[in-house]
Design a protein around this motif. Structure first.
Motif, PDB file in Angstrom:
ATOM      1  N   GLN A   1       4.019  12.562 -26.984  1.00  0.00           N
ATOM      2  CA  GLN A   1       4.547  11.564 -27.917  1.00  0.00           C
ATOM      3  C   GLN A   1       3.429  10.885 -28.692  1.00  0.00           C
ATOM      4  O   GLN A   1       3.535  10.669 -29.902  1.00  0.00           O
ATOM      5  N   GLN A   2       2.369  10.557 -27.977  1.00  0.00           N
ATOM      6  CA  GLN A   2       1.218   9.955 -28.663  1.00  0.00           C
ATOM      7  C   GLN A   2       0.634  10.926 -29.692  1.00  0.00           C
ATOM      8  O   GLN A   2       0.239  10.517 -30.789  1.00  0.00           O
ATOM      9  N   ARG A   3       0.580  12.203 -29.300  1.00  0.00           N
ATOM     10  CA  ARG A   3       0.084  13.207 -30.232  1.00  0.00           C
ATOM     11  C   ARG A   3       1.016  13.339 -31.436  1.00  0.00           C
ATOM     12  O   ARG A   3       0.562  13.445 -32.579  1.00  0.00           O
ATOM     13  N   LEU A   4       2.349  13.311 -31.185  1.00  0.00           N
ATOM     14  CA  LEU A   4       3.298  13.414 -32.275  1.00  0.00           C
ATOM     15  C   LEU A   4       3.216  12.212 -33.211  1.00  0.00           C
ATOM     16  O   LEU A   4       3.341  12.356 -34.439  1.00  0.00           O
ATOM     17  N   GLU A   5       3.012  11.043 -32.628  1.00  0.00           N
ATOM     18  CA  GLU A   5       2.864   9.862 -33.475  1.00  0.00           C
ATOM     19  C   GLU A   5       1.640   9.987 -34.376  1.00  0.00           C
ATOM     20  O   GLU A   5       1.671   9.589 -35.542  1.00  0.00           O
ATOM     21  N   GLN A   6       0.588  10.554 -33.801  1.00  0.00           N
ATOM     22  CA  GLN A   6      -0.606  10.754 -34.622  1.00  0.00           C
ATOM     23  C   GLN A   6      -0.351  11.781 -35.717  1.00  0.00           C
ATOM     24  O   GLN A   6      -0.755  11.596 -36.878  1.00  0.00           O
ATOM     25  N   LEU A   7       0.352  12.866 -35.329  1.00  0.00           N
ATOM     26  CA  LEU A   7       0.647  13.893 -36.330  1.00  0.00           C
ATOM     27  C   LEU A   7       1.610  13.373 -37.379  1.00  0.00           C
ATOM     28  O   LEU A   7       1.529  13.766 -38.551  1.00  0.00           O
ATOM     29  N   ALA A   8       2.553  12.524 -36.957  1.00  0.00           N
ATOM     30  CA  ALA A   8       3.525  12.007 -37.906  1.00  0.00           C
ATOM     31  C   ALA A   8       2.884  11.117 -38.951  1.00  0.00           C
ATOM     32  O   ALA A   8       3.439  10.944 -40.043  1.00  0.00           O
ATOM     33  N   ARG A   9       1.715  10.569 -38.665  1.00  0.00           N
ATOM     34  CA  ARG A   9       1.054   9.660 -39.600  1.00  0.00           C
ATOM     35  C   ARG A   9      -0.222  10.260 -40.186  1.00  0.00           C
ATOM     36  O   ARG A   9      -0.942   9.569 -40.914  1.00  0.00           O
ATOM     37  N   THR A  10      -0.484  11.536 -39.858  1.00  0.00           N
ATOM     38  CA  THR A  10      -1.731  12.169 -40.297  1.00  0.00           C
ATOM     39  C   THR A  10      -1.433  13.521 -40.911  1.00  0.00           C
ATOM     40  O   THR A  10      -0.571  14.265 -40.425  1.00  0.00           O
ATOM     41  N   ASP A  11      -2.141  13.856 -41.966  1.00  0.00           N
ATOM     42  CA  ASP A  11      -2.031  15.171 -42.574  1.00  0.00           C
ATOM     43  C   ASP A  11      -2.767  16.183 -41.699  1.00  0.00           C
ATOM     44  O   ASP A  11      -3.931  15.995 -41.334  1.00  0.00           O
ATOM     45  N   VAL A  12      -2.062  17.256 -41.345  1.00  0.00           N
ATOM     46  CA  VAL A  12      -2.617  18.217 -40.387  1.00  0.00           C
ATOM     47  C   VAL A  12      -3.815  18.939 -40.976  1.00  0.00           C
ATOM     48  O   VAL A  12      -4.821  19.171 -40.284  1.00  0.00           O
ATOM     49  N   LEU A  13      -3.774  19.280 -42.254  1.00  0.00           N
ATOM     50  CA  LEU A  13      -4.838  20.081 -42.853  1.00  0.00           C
ATOM     51  C   LEU A  13      -6.119  19.283 -43.028  1.00  0.00           C
ATOM     52  O   LEU A  13      -7.202  19.700 -42.589  1.00  0.00           O
ATOM     53  N   THR A  14      -6.028  18.126 -43.648  1.00  0.00           N
ATOM     54  CA  THR A  14      -7.231  17.369 -44.010  1.00  0.00           C
ATOM     55  C   THR A  14      -7.576  16.269 -43.013  1.00  0.00           C
ATOM     56  O   THR A  14      -8.695  15.746 -43.066  1.00  0.00           O
TER      57      THR A  14
ATOM     58  N   LEU B   1      -6.295  13.413 -43.129  1.00  0.00           N
ATOM     59  CA  LEU B   1      -6.102  12.151 -43.827  1.00  0.00           C
ATOM     60  C   LEU B   1      -4.748  11.540 -43.456  1.00  0.00           C
ATOM     61  O   LEU B   1      -3.850  12.239 -42.986  1.00  0.00           O
ATOM     62  N   PRO B   2      -4.582  10.266 -43.685  1.00  0.00           N
ATOM     63  CA  PRO B   2      -3.249   9.675 -43.523  1.00  0.00           C
ATOM     64  C   PRO B   2      -2.256  10.363 -44.460  1.00  0.00           C
ATOM     65  O   PRO B   2      -2.601  10.749 -45.579  1.00  0.00           O
ATOM     66  N   ASN B   3      -1.010  10.496 -43.975  1.00  0.00           N
ATOM     67  CA  ASN B   3      -0.003  11.159 -44.789  1.00  0.00           C
ATOM     68  C   ASN B   3       0.871  10.128 -45.505  1.00  0.00           C
ATOM     69  O   ASN B   3       0.574   8.932 -45.516  1.00  0.00           O
ATOM     70  N   ARG B   4       1.932  10.617 -46.115  1.00  0.00           N
ATOM     71  CA  ARG B   4       2.802   9.751 -46.904  1.00  0.00           C
ATOM     72  C   ARG B   4       3.397   8.623 -46.049  1.00  0.00           C
ATOM     73  O   ARG B   4       3.486   7.487 -46.497  1.00  0.00           O
ATOM     74  N   LEU B   5       3.852   8.942 -44.819  1.00  0.00           N
ATOM     75  CA  LEU B   5       4.462   7.936 -43.955  1.00  0.00           C
ATOM     76  C   LEU B   5       3.486   6.797 -43.666  1.00  0.00           C
ATOM     77  O   LEU B   5       3.844   5.614 -43.787  1.00  0.00           O
ATOM     78  N   PHE B   6       2.281   7.167 -43.305  1.00  0.00           N
ATOM     79  CA  PHE B   6       1.289   6.124 -43.008  1.00  0.00           C
ATOM     80  C   PHE B   6       0.943   5.341 -44.270  1.00  0.00           C
ATOM     81  O   PHE B   6       0.769   4.115 -44.237  1.00  0.00           O
ATOM     82  N   LEU B   7       0.830   6.053 -45.385  1.00  0.00           N
ATOM     83  CA  LEU B   7       0.476   5.386 -46.636  1.00  0.00           C
ATOM     84  C   LEU B   7       1.538   4.359 -47.038  1.00  0.00           C
ATOM     85  O   LEU B   7       1.196   3.248 -47.468  1.00  0.00           O
TER      86      LEU B   7
ATOM     87  N   ALA C   1     -16.225   1.456 -49.807  1.00  0.00           N
ATOM     88  CA  ALA C   1     -15.943   1.176 -48.400  1.00  0.00           C
ATOM     89  C   ALA C   1     -14.677   0.320 -48.297  1.00  0.00           C
ATOM     90  O   ALA C   1     -14.498  -0.635 -49.059  1.00  0.00           O
ATOM     91  N   GLY C   2     -13.845   0.671 -47.383  1.00  0.00           N
ATOM     92  CA  GLY C   2     -12.593  -0.067 -47.200  1.00  0.00           C
ATOM     93  C   GLY C   2     -11.426   0.515 -47.954  1.00  0.00           C
ATOM     94  O   GLY C   2     -10.275   0.089 -47.739  1.00  0.00           O
ATOM     95  N   ASP C   3     -11.694   1.461 -48.867  1.00  0.00           N
ATOM     96  CA  ASP C   3     -10.583   2.099 -49.567  1.00  0.00           C
ATOM     97  C   ASP C   3      -9.927   3.143 -48.652  1.00  0.00           C
ATOM     98  O   ASP C   3     -10.553   3.658 -47.723  1.00  0.00           O
ATOM     99  N   LEU C   4      -8.670   3.429 -48.944  1.00  0.00           N
ATOM    100  CA  LEU C   4      -7.894   4.367 -48.118  1.00  0.00           C
ATOM    101  C   LEU C   4      -7.514   5.561 -48.959  1.00  0.00           C
ATOM    102  O   LEU C   4      -6.981   5.424 -50.060  1.00  0.00           O
ATOM    103  N   LEU C   5      -7.797   6.782 -48.418  1.00  0.00           N
ATOM    104  CA  LEU C   5      -7.395   8.026 -49.069  1.00  0.00           C
ATOM    105  C   LEU C   5      -6.298   8.670 -48.228  1.00  0.00           C
ATOM    106  O   LEU C   5      -6.439   8.811 -47.013  1.00  0.00           O
TER     107      LEU C   5
END
Length: 1022
Positions: free
Chosen positions: A578-591, A593-599, A656-660
């Protein structure tokens, strides 16, 4: 009568005991020594008859009888007696007020009793105290004794007494002092099994009421002297016809035919005794069930009980269906021979399967009065004859699910048919047998459930622990050993405190004692559901478990049980996943980077923080140019590598401090914090564009990539997170329109077209309801003589706020949203309506052409819609032309469409191909599609006569039409040069602004009224 008794001191002495439903009506004996005196005014002074010495006197009335009783004697006359035959009023010695009025069924004076006269209701016989209240008499007309010498009165009284007895619904016997029956009514004869009452006269009570083997008190003893006290007995006797019965007898003294006698009122108590016996037998069977006796023992008790109740030769047997539901198996019986039960074991059910097999087959009671003659018993008749069985009554038995499960049969050794009372007894024991079967099935189901639950409990992977109210562990399963790593001895020493020592909640905080789910359940007796805890094992490792605690309900055996059941399910792997899924749900697998949900969540959080603190927020949205070409040529692996490199270069250009974040595909978003505004955001966008300008090495290939970058600023451009996304997206599309690698900041222009499109779509859906559409008509002219060849119907939208909306602004949108279908249906209907109006007014419009979209083109259009509109508006098919596009032409017509089109063309309907030459280049459809004309697109006509290629195309189309024998029509003719060239080229019809713009229907009428020909008309009729 004693010697002291004279004519003036007669004694009234009657005794009749009426019993009904176990109640007796007793009447006190009365004695009057005074002569009767009339109470009626006219009769008080009437003269007394000669020959009677009646002394004047008074009668003291102690108790007034009820009105219902008094009314029966209303016909007795007052005053001196008048000797009348068959009357009760001729009693010279009795005052009328002393004599109670007859109840219904006893004839009053001057009134004859017919056979239809209702019987005497026994409750209306009431006690009356006359002279001596200690003596008991029954006030009936027969008890009235006449003075000496009054024979007629005596006979009348005796006759009235007999009629009273005959009118009673219960049996009446009158016995003399020797025990011989001197009178019996019809009810007594029926009750005692005699053909008529005369059969009973002269019999002794002992001969008549012979006691049954289980007889109780003797009726003879009751008829013997008992001191004059009434007595009620319940007797078990044998009737004259040999049938046993239970009789309730109420015996008392009376006088009959002038002599002392004993009378008995008899009532049949057989049914009541049967109900009492049935209740006792039922209690006995239910107690056997409650003691947990096996089913065969309970059913055998039922069989013996019903045999005793029915008596005689009754024998009972119960059979059950086999699992295949085809044969009956003999299970238990009472006194049925075992050999007979074995003989019918396995009997197949069916119409001829005996009473039992037929009852199960037909699912109803089957009564076989004589087994030797009934065809139902053809297969079992021999077995029954061998054991002396002649009759059988079979009733279906049902199981707990209401299905037929067997039969309940009663046999007799002689042919006979059951009465209602016997069937009631059978039904009662059938219900008991079904209840026993249901209880047995329930116990068996509960036993199987216990075994199943025990198996499940041991096989389940979760740990199941049972804690007492003192937190001590009292039970566990194998799953507890596996989860906790303890053997039986270790679990025996475990309690709830040790189990939860070092436990933490789902958020990682230590578990408090008062928050323990086990403690809460023990204290509140309320279930605790789905608590996730981290338990610390003996090896120091933490295992995550889901805890469910349920209180154990108190049982009958242990009402004070305070135990709880605790179920622990190991969810350690699930928790990690579940912790891994939460990370995947908020992170782009390829790069990474944070994904749309996290953004989206982070943007909302930063916007809220900026709103509170008065800061700003900027967003850059970028889309790579030509990334699809990289995927298509170098492959997706190369494209993925390129995206990773692009993400790294963007991060290198950020502050610094910007989010991609990566939205998906080749879209990236940069979220900046600060109050630099548009200038700072634009500078960052330029740095990113510069970083991407350097070529990328993808494998052995050098790739150049740029990006369209758009930006928006909070709160300058947007006040919500969603609005900020829209602004950045609109700015990015604006940059794309500028070219590759461009940067644009948000302005009013990018969003306005999209908002306008949404607004138009909403208004378009309501335009039909509001009636905002209208048709304009543009004429077509024959090139040869300049006369009108027809008109084309063109839709216009007169918006209530925007005015006239161009078709170019809403027709494509209508086709995209599917609204073109209802709109096209309205256009066709309105064109037919207008054509009918022109025909009715005599306006010579040759035909009206209507555009049909590809979405409208169907069998329904030609088979029902168009013919229906033609019929409704009363016009011909030749009055309408349908213009279709090459998109429709490329379809393969099915058989229904082809037949419908040919039927309409046969009636004169014409099909025109619109915008010919601008769609598909295949000309094969011209061979298989029935067309009447080709319309040359305005894009070719606009370049005439100067463009060589346009001239060649138009000449080819005109020549093709000529060879196919169809009409060629040129659209968009706006100059005389174009018109002249088209006429020379042989084009048949011309249409365009040179001759007339689209106009309303009234303007078409005016145009034709002027006799207009193909001359230039430049006036704007819109």
């Amino acid at each position: 009568m004693g010697e002291d008794d004279g004519p003036g001191s007669d004694t009234l002495d009657r005794d009749v005991v009426a019993a009904q439903g176990g109640h007796r009506a007793n009447f006190m004996r009365r004695e009057a020594s005074d002569t009767a005196r009339s109470t009626a005014g006219g009769a008080r002074d009437a003269p007394e008859p000669a020959g009677h010495d009646v002394r004047k006197g008074t009668v003291r009335r102690l108790n007034r009888p009820p009105a219902a009783f008094r009314s029966g004697f209303a016909g007795i006359p007052n005053g001196p007696p008048r000797h009348r035959q068959d009357t009760l009023g001729s009693l010279p010695h009795c005052a009328p007020r002393c004599v109670p009025r007859c109840a219904p069924g006893v004839r009053p004076a001057g009134r004859r009793i017919s056979p239809a006269t209702p019987p005497l209701p026994l409750p209306h016989l009431v006690s009356m105290n006359l002279r001596r209240p200690t003596s008991s008499v029954l006030c009936t007309p027969a008890s009235v004794r006449a003075p000496a010498g009054s024979c007629t009165v005596q006979r009348d009284a005796e006759s009235a007494q007999r009629r009273l007895y005959e009118s009673l619904p219960d049996g009446v016997l009158v016995v003399d002092e020797h025990g011989v029956i001197v009178f019996a009514n019809g009810s007594a004869a029926m009750l005692l099994g005699a053909a008529d009452a005369a059969r009973l006269i002269g019999l002794t009570v002992d001969a008549l009421l012979a006691p049954s083997p289980a007889a109780g008190p003797s009726l003879c003893r009751a008829f013997a002297g008992n001191g004059g006290r009434p007595e009620v007995l319940e007797l078990e006797c044998m009737r004259l016809d040999g049938v046993g019965c239970v009789i309730e007898a109420s015996v008392s003294q009376t006088e009959f035919d002038g002599r002392p006698a004993r009378q008995a009122l008899l009532r049949d108590a057989t049914e009541r005794r049967m109900k009492q016996t049935l209740a006792a037998r039922t209690r006995d069977v239910l107690e056997t069930m409650a003691d947990g006796a096996p089913l065969d023992a309970v059913l055998r008790r039922i069989c013996t009980s019903i045999e005793r109740m029915l008596g005689g030769s009754a024998r009972c047997g119960i059979t059950l269906l086999d699992p295949e539901r085809r044969r009956l198996h003999a299970m238990v019986s009472g006194t049925l021979p075992a050999a007979y039960c074995e003989a019918v074991h396995g009997l197949e059910i069916g119409p001829s399967g005996g009473a039992c097999g037929a009852a199960v087959f037909f699912d109803r009671r089957v009564i076989v009065e004589d087994i030797d003659t009934d065809p139902i018993c053809s297969t079992s008749r021999a077995h029954a004859a061998n054991h002396g069985l002649r009759a059988c009554w079979a009733t279906p038995l049902r199981d707990a699910d209401g299905r037929v499960a067997g039969s309940f049969a009663v046999y007799h050794d002689s042919p006979q048919r059951p009465g209602e009372a016997e069937l009631d007894v059978v039904d009662a024991f059938v219900r008991l047998a079904e209840e026993a079967m249901r209880r047995t099935a329930l116990r068996e189901r509960m036993r199987r459930d216990r075994v199943r639950h025990e198996s499940v409990l041991q096989a389940v992977g979760a740990a199941v622990l049972v804690f007492r109210g003192d937190w001590k562990l009292s039970g566990w399963n194998a799953g507890a050993q596996r989860l906790l790593g303890l053997d039986d001895s270790g679990l025996a020493a475990l309690d709830a405190q040790r189990l939860l020592a070092g436990a933490v909640g789902e958020d990682g905080t230590p578990l408090r004692h008062d928050d323990s789910p086990i403690d809460r359940c023990v204290t509140t007796r309320a279930p605790q559901r789905d608590r996730v805890l981290g338990l610390l094992g003996g090896d120091g490792r933490r295992r995550w478990v889901t805890v469910n605690v349920q209180p154990v309900p108190a049982s009958h055996d242990d009402p004070d049980d305070d135990s709880v059941v605790c179920c622990l399910a190991d969810v350690t792997e699930i928790k990690v996943a579940q912790q891994r899924l939460e990370q995947l749900a908020r992170t782009d697998v390829l790069t990474g980077l944070p994904n749309r949900l996290f953004l989206q969540a982070e943007t909302a959080r930063l916007v809220a923080a900026a709103g509170r603190e008065g800061g700003g927020l900027g967003m850059l949205m970028m889309d790579l140019d030509g990334f699809k070409h990289v995927n298509d040529t170098l492959g997706h692996a190369a494209g993925d590598a390129l995206l990773i490199d692009v993400a790294q270069r963007i991060e290198g250009a950020m502050d610094a401090g910007d989010l991609l974040a990566r939205l998906g595909g080749d879209e990236f978003v940069v979220l900046t914090r600060g109050s630099g505004g548009v200038e700072a955001l634009n500078a960052l966008a330029r740095r990113i564009a510069g970083a991407l300008a350097t070529p990328f090495d993808v494998g052995a290939t050098e790739v150049f990539v740029s990006a369209a970058i758009g930006g928006g600023v909070y709160p300058q451009h947007a006040s919500t997170p969603e609005a900020l996304f829209r602004c950045a997206d609109a700015a990015m599309y604006r940059a794309k329109r500028f070219g590759r690698g461009q940067v644009a900041m948000f302005g009013p222009d990018p969003v306005a077209p999209r908002i306008n499109r949404i607004t138009i779509e909403c208004d378009l859906r309501r335009a039909l309801e509001r009636g905002e559409f209208e048709l304009h008509y543009q004429p077509r002219w024959r090139a040869v003589d300049g006369t009108m060849a027809g008109v084309e119907a063109l839709i216009r939208w007169r918006h209530r706020d925007r005015g006239l909306v161009s078709p170019a602004d809403f027709v494509p949108l209508a086709e995209e949203t599917g609204l073109i279908v209802p709109i096209g249906r309205w256009v066709l209907d309105e064109a037919c309506r207008q054509t009918a109006a022109w025909r009715a007014a005599g306006v010579a419009v040759p035909s009206v052409a209507v555009n049909v979209s590809a979405a409208q083109f169907s069998t329904e259009l030609f088979a029902s819609t168009v013919p229906g509109l033609l019929r409704r508006h009363g016009i011909e098919a030749s009055d309408i032309e349908l213009e279709i596009t090459e998109t429709v032409m490329m379809r393969q017509l099915d058989e229904g469409e082809a037949d419908a089109i040919q039927a309409l063309r046969a009636r004169g309907l014409k099909l025109l191909l619109d915008d010919f030459g601008t769609g598909y280049s295949s000309l094969s459809y011209l061979q298989r599609f029935p067309l009447d004309g080709l319309k040359i697109d305005r894009s070719f006509v606009a370049r005439l006569p100067h463009a060589r290629d346009s001239r060649a195309i138009v000449e080819a189309i005109v020549g093709l039409s000529r060879e196919l024998s169809i009409v060629s029509i040129a659209e968009g003719v706006e100059t005389e040069e174009q018109a002249a060239w088209l006429r020379r080229a042989g084009c048949n019809e011309l249409q365009g602004f040179l001759y007339a713009r689209p106009m309303r229907a009234a303007q078409i009428v005016a145009l034709l009224a002027t006799g207009a020909s193909a001359l230039p008309v430049f006036a704007d009729h819109a």
